[in-house]
Design an enzyme around this catalytic site. Structure first.
Site, PDB file in Angstrom:
ATOM      1  N   GLU A  76       4.766 -16.526  -1.143  1.00  0.00           N
ATOM      2  CA  GLU A  76       4.381 -17.937  -1.219  1.00  0.00           C
ATOM      3  C   GLU A  76       4.287 -18.457  -2.646  1.00  0.00           C
ATOM      4  OE1 GLU A  76       0.818 -18.274   1.121  1.00  0.00           O
ATOM      5  OE2 GLU A  76       1.969 -18.578   2.969  1.00  0.00           O
ATOM      6  N   GLU A 127       1.084   5.063   6.920  1.00  0.00           N
ATOM      7  CA  GLU A 127      -0.004   4.867   5.968  1.00  0.00           C
ATOM      8  C   GLU A 127      -0.622   6.189   5.498  1.00  0.00           C
ATOM      9  OE1 GLU A 127      -4.111   4.191   8.285  1.00  0.00           O
ATOM     10  OE2 GLU A 127      -2.683   2.547   8.540  1.00  0.00           O
TER      11      GLU A 127
END
Length: 293
Positions: A79, A110
């Site tokens: 963004e 993970e």
């Protein structure tokens, strides 16, 4: 047991709640995310102050995470370009499990310490880079592997976690603990833990962009007008900052590829857009300094 994993004592009968009570429980709990970020304001401030000179010197913003935390890092990174014209190559995010994990959970990714380090090193981190390590638990192996690799490369590390004494926060140069506590739905850190991380990331990256003169007052004057909505916003921002009418603002913006900063300086100083661009370049991109020149 980690606070973020501990069952809430307030909502043990959650599955029996009528819809209005369920909504109230879920919404009201989000206010604790704001409180957690507010309490971490000194840590956030320290991280911004440490990061700004590195970014101003040409460093990059690098984000690392798994699951929800990793996706929030991706969101913050992508963004910055349309909002502040920040170069995409200077805001990069890596996610446990690779790019596909943005849309589909990749279980077990993970837990790979070595892969976290390898993925971070593949970005060729350097001393001016700032690496955000995101983990609600604060102990995600993938993220810890990336953290150690980043420190080894001399980059600034900013660890953001939702548990006190979390390794991600204690092992980073700048540790930020967003102590959001238990979740309404036990262990679902996509709830207020994720909200707190989003608020913190918004705050940090926005503050950095303000420090880099991407705003004039509170106006977003370095946006990239890539669609009709943003072109209209560029016109409105220019009108607001200069008092020009719509036709005048649009005319000047068209001369500088809708770069709001340039249009503001050109209009207020009554100079050409080329001259305005030169003033801004000499002022380090600061509209205020260019106007005072």
């Amino acid at each position: 047991m980690l606070k973020t994993e501990t069952p809430s004592t307030q909502h043990a009968q959650l599955d029996l709640y009528p819809t209005d009570q369920l909504v109230a429980a879920l919404v009201d709990d989000q206010f604790r995310a704001v409180d957690a970020v507010r309490l971490a304001s000194p840590q956030i401030t320290a991280a911004i102050n440490a990061a700004l000179p590195r970014i101003a010197a040409g460093g990059r913003l690098l984000y690392v995470g798994a699951g929800t935390s990793g996706r929030l890092g991706v969101l913050d990174s992508v963004e910055l370009n349309p909002t502040f014209s920040w170069p995409p190559e200077r805001a990069l995010a890596i996610l446990a499990g690779g790019a596909g994990a943005m849309f589909t959970a990749v279980e077990g990714a993970e837990d790979d310490v070595a892969q976290g380090a390898a993925d971070l090193l593949a970005l060729l981190p350097q001393g001016h880079d700032v690496v955000f390590l995101l983990a609600a638990s604060g102990a995600t192996p993938y993220v810890l592997g990336a953290l150690r690799a980043a420190r080894g490369a001399g980059a600034l590390t900013v660890g953001i976690a939702n548990n006190v004494d979390a390794p991600v926060a204690t092992q980073a140069q700048c540790g930020i603990v967003l102590d959001t506590g238990t979740e309404v739905i036990s262990g679902s850190t996509r709830l207020k833990a994720g909200t707190a991380q989003k608020i913190a990331l918004n705050t940090i990256s926005s503050a950095l962009m303000v420090g880099l003169h991407k705003t004039y007052g509170n106006l977003m004057v370095d946006l990239k007008p890539t669609n009709a909505k943003l072109i209209l916003r560029a016109v409105k921002l220019t009108m607001h900052a200069t008092g020009a009418d719509e036709a005048q603002a649009k005319s000047v913006l068209e001369q500088c590829q809708f770069h709001v900063k340039v249009a503001i300086v050109a209009l207020l100083k009554k100079i050409t857009t080329d001259q305005a661009q030169a003033l801004l370049a000499g002022a380090g991109g600061s509209v205020r300094s260019a106007l005072a020149a």
